[in-house]
Design an enzyme around this catalytic site. Sequence first.
Site, PDB file in Angstrom:
ATOM      1  N   VAL A 109     -10.020   7.927 -75.732  1.00 56.05           N
ATOM      2  CA  VAL A 109     -10.273   8.896 -74.598  1.00 56.05           C
ATOM      3  C   VAL A 109      -9.830   7.993 -73.318  1.00 56.05           C
ATOM      4  O   VAL A 109      -8.746   8.470 -72.539  1.00 56.05           O
ATOM      5  CB  VAL A 109     -11.774   9.283 -74.337  1.00 56.05           C
ATOM      6  CG1 VAL A 109     -11.787  10.211 -73.060  1.00 56.05           C
ATOM      7  CG2 VAL A 109     -12.162  10.137 -75.523  1.00 56.05           C
ATOM      8  N   CYS A 110     -10.300   6.779 -73.111  1.00 57.95           N
ATOM      9  CA  CYS A 110      -9.850   6.016 -72.011  1.00 57.95           C
ATOM     10  C   CYS A 110      -8.134   5.947 -72.050  1.00 57.95           C
ATOM     11  O   CYS A 110      -7.269   5.932 -71.203  1.00 57.95           O
ATOM     12  CB  CYS A 110     -10.249   4.488 -72.145  1.00 57.95           C
ATOM     13  SG  CYS A 110     -12.267   4.548 -71.921  1.00 57.95           S
ATOM     14  N   THR A 111      -7.559   5.487 -73.096  1.00 64.97           N
ATOM     15  CA  THR A 111      -6.096   5.480 -73.363  1.00 64.97           C
ATOM     16  C   THR A 111      -5.438   6.906 -72.714  1.00 64.97           C
ATOM     17  O   THR A 111      -4.675   6.992 -71.817  1.00 64.97           O
ATOM     18  CB  THR A 111      -5.628   4.950 -74.556  1.00 64.97           C
ATOM     19  OG1 THR A 111      -6.213   3.796 -75.062  1.00 64.97           O
ATOM     20  CG2 THR A 111      -4.012   4.987 -74.725  1.00 64.97           C
TER      21      THR A 111
END
Length: 161
Positions: free
Chosen positions: A53-55
């Site tokens: 999700v961060c990516t």
Amino acid sequence: MGSSPQLGLPAPDFTLPGGLLTGEDFERRDYGLAAARGRAVVLAFYPGDNTAVCTKQLCSYSSGMEAFAALDAEVWGISPQGVDSHESFARAHGLRMPLLADAGRETARAYGVTAPGIGVRRAIFLIGPDGVLRWKHVALLGATYQSLDTLTEQLSGIKNA
């Protein structure tokens, strides 16, 4: 999790080490909120480099850097990983915003986004050019993130206020 800063009040100041990928170089330096006065700053707290999700979130923001620049805003990603990890993450995904290392989580605590287990909650704080907190969103679960459209809409409101 500590208390989050209040809208309409000065955002907590901080200085963190970080780096910015520019072409082939990863330029390391310290980033201080007070030094960014005069421009809006989007603080994007995220749990970790190279997580799914961060990516997606940071790639989304990176691909929209022109939209942020048009609103005279900077975007800073902040997570607990070190600058070496941030450099690898930025290079792997071509991220075009500074990534800041909050290894001791002092800044995350000041913004009320520390969380047991994951370390840091996914959160966005929009700081006006005057250093005042204008908008925020702190995720409870962190499986989703605020879209580029939402952030640019909020920034437009700050700029036109």
